[in-house]
Design an enzyme around this catalytic site. Structure first.
Site, PDB file in Angstrom:
ATOM      1  N   THR A   6     -39.632  -5.983  25.634  1.00 24.39           N
ATOM      2  CA  THR A   6     -39.453  -5.714  24.195  1.00 24.39           C
ATOM      3  C   THR A   6     -38.110  -6.226  23.662  1.00 24.39           C
ATOM      4  OG1 THR A   6     -38.520  -3.537  24.710  1.00 24.39           O
ATOM      5  CG2 THR A   6     -40.885  -3.626  24.249  1.00 24.39           C
ATOM      6  N   ASP A   7     -37.114  -6.375  24.554  1.00 21.66           N
ATOM      7  CA  ASP A   7     -35.746  -6.604  24.061  1.00 21.66           C
ATOM      8  C   ASP A   7     -35.565  -7.892  23.253  1.00 21.66           C
ATOM      9  OD1 ASP A   7     -34.872  -4.226  25.069  1.00 21.66           O
ATOM     10  OD2 ASP A   7     -33.988  -5.067  26.884  1.00 21.66           O
TER      11      ASP A   7
ATOM     12  N   THR B  42     -40.872  -4.508  30.715  1.00 22.93           N
ATOM     13  CA  THR B  42     -41.174  -3.132  31.122  1.00 22.93           C
ATOM     14  C   THR B  42     -42.658  -2.939  31.384  1.00 22.93           C
ATOM     15  OG1 THR B  42     -39.286  -2.270  29.942  1.00 22.93           O
ATOM     16  CG2 THR B  42     -41.074  -0.729  30.291  1.00 22.93           C
TER      17      THR B  42
ATOM     18  N   SER C 194     -36.608  -9.091  29.799  1.00 20.28           N
ATOM     19  CA  SER C 194     -36.418 -10.046  28.691  1.00 20.28           C
ATOM     20  C   SER C 194     -35.015 -10.005  28.093  1.00 20.28           C
ATOM     21  CB  SER C 194     -37.470  -9.857  27.600  1.00 20.28           C
ATOM     22  OG  SER C 194     -37.129  -8.823  26.719  1.00 20.28           O
TER      23      SER C 194
HETATM   24  N1  ASP Z   1     -35.412  -4.502  29.108  1.00 22.12           N
HETATM   25  C1  ASP Z   1     -36.856  -4.563  28.978  1.00 22.12           C
HETATM   26  C2  ASP Z   1     -37.243  -6.005  28.647  1.00 22.12           C
HETATM   27  O1  ASP Z   1     -36.986  -6.414  27.558  1.00 22.12           O
HETATM   28  C3  ASP Z   1     -37.287  -3.623  27.926  1.00 22.12           C
HETATM   29  C4  ASP Z   1     -38.755  -3.581  27.652  1.00 22.12           C
HETATM   30  O2  ASP Z   1     -39.533  -4.415  28.043  1.00 22.12           O
HETATM   31  O3  ASP Z   1     -39.142  -2.626  26.946  1.00 22.12           O
HETATM   32  O4  ASP Z   1     -37.777  -6.688  29.479  1.00 22.12           O
END
Ligand code: ASP
Length: 321
Positions: free
Chosen positions: A95-96, A13, A62
């Site tokens: 973050t995932d 993100t 991710s």
């Molecule tokens: N779906 C995103 C990822 O993990 C979520 C994020 O980065 O906050 O790449």
């Protein structure tokens, strides 16, 4: 020769964009290159105390993290850490699955210098994106002379690879370190350590695997959950599907539904390695000295899976020598 901070981009993100001006959700992760992310932040070279080197290792959401990207990331970190001018590495990541990547790197990389993962909960096109501050904090942390090993910084808080997990789907401060709390905070241009000093460098338990990483296939390791009404069929399916390891997210203090326990006993008899982690987010279940499987050493189920992947890889490499 000037010291360097290397920034490796993997997507997420933090590199995400939305077609709806200012939107915080409904965006596409992994769109903006790492060089462009760095260029948008004034004062970054000053925080680095040297030159910044940017490299795009991957560009993905991710949630889709895979073994190929993990392998490349480990290889690029290892190559940069072999350069004595590199004072630290920053990795931008979604973050995932950030906690899984952090735990993988923690077990593989030389910890004599910092490798700092960072991320964002809002895309780069949000009205008030959190990525730029997180990236500035990550560079500040990577340049800190006492920082060592794999760390994560988000929303001003510094976490260690072992304890950190994503606990919230939307909050800007989405990460917690459970009972132990964060290792410290990045406050403006300083790092304040929670216990007065930076944690010591950990010895990477599987560093010997790094040169051969990618040459052998990663083993199949599945996670199953112990819950009301389970019948253990997923375990049998995993074994038939070629799983070499199974991590169970057990209830409470490592307890298992009797049907699942019976299926796991069949898996062990078939030569599958089983690890039991607790599905409780806090605390640490006790060891299982009388069980036919091992506990997960206090790791969450997803991190226990990473550890078991590396254990099995190590075993297969030893067997092939
Ligand atoms: N779906 C995103 C990822 O993990 C979520 C994020 O980065 O906050 O790449």
């Amino acid at each position: 020769m000037q010291r360097k901070i290397v920034v490796l981009g993997t997507g997420g993100t933090i590199a995400g964009t939305s077609s709806v001006a200012g939107a915080n959700v409904g965006y596409t992760a992994g769109q903006i290159g790492v060089q462009q992310l760095l260029a948008a932040i004034p004062g970054l070279e000053r925080a680095a105390g040297g030159v910044l080197v940017a490299e795009q290792v991957a560009q993905l959401d991710s949630k889709d993290m895979d073994f190929e990207v993990w392998t490349r990331l480990v290889q690029r970190c290892t190559a940069h850490l072999a350069d004595p001018l590199v004072a630290g590495i920053v990795i931008t990541h979604g973050t995932d699955t950030l906690e899984e990547t952090a735990w993988l790197l923690h077990q593989l990389l030389d910890a004599s210098r910092p490798v700092v993962l960072t991320c964002a909960m809002r895309p780069a096109t949000a009205l008030v994106p959190d990525g730029p501050q997180n990236l500035l904090d990550a560079v500040t942390l990577a340049a800190h002379p006492a920082a060592r090993g794999v760390l994560l910084v988000a929303a001003g808080r510094v976490h260690g690879a072992r304890e950190v997990s994503k606990v919230h789907p939307l909050r800007l401060d989405a990460f917690e370190s459970g009972d132990t709390g964060p290792l410290g905070w990045v406050e403006a241009d300083r790092v304040r350590w929670a216990h007065g000093q930076a944690p010591l460098a950990a010895v990477p338990t599987h560093a010997a695997l790094v040169p051969a990483l990618g040459s052998a296939p990663w083993p199949r390791v599945e996670i199953v959950l112990s819950h009301a009404g389970t019948d253990g069929a997923l375990v049998d399916w995993a074994v038939q599907g070629g799983a070499r390891g199974i991590v169970v997210a057990a209830t409470g203090d490592g307890t298992l539904h009797h049907a699942l326990e019976a299926a796991l006993a069949r898996a062990v008899a078939a030569g599958v390695q089983v690890r039991v982690a607790s599905r409780c987010p806090l605390g640490r279940m006790r060891d299982l000295p009388d069980a036919p499987w091992r506990g997960a050493d206090g790791l969450s189920p997803v991190k226990a899976r990473v550890s078991l992947l590396l254990e099995l890889l190590q075993a297969s490499m030893q067997a092939s020598i």
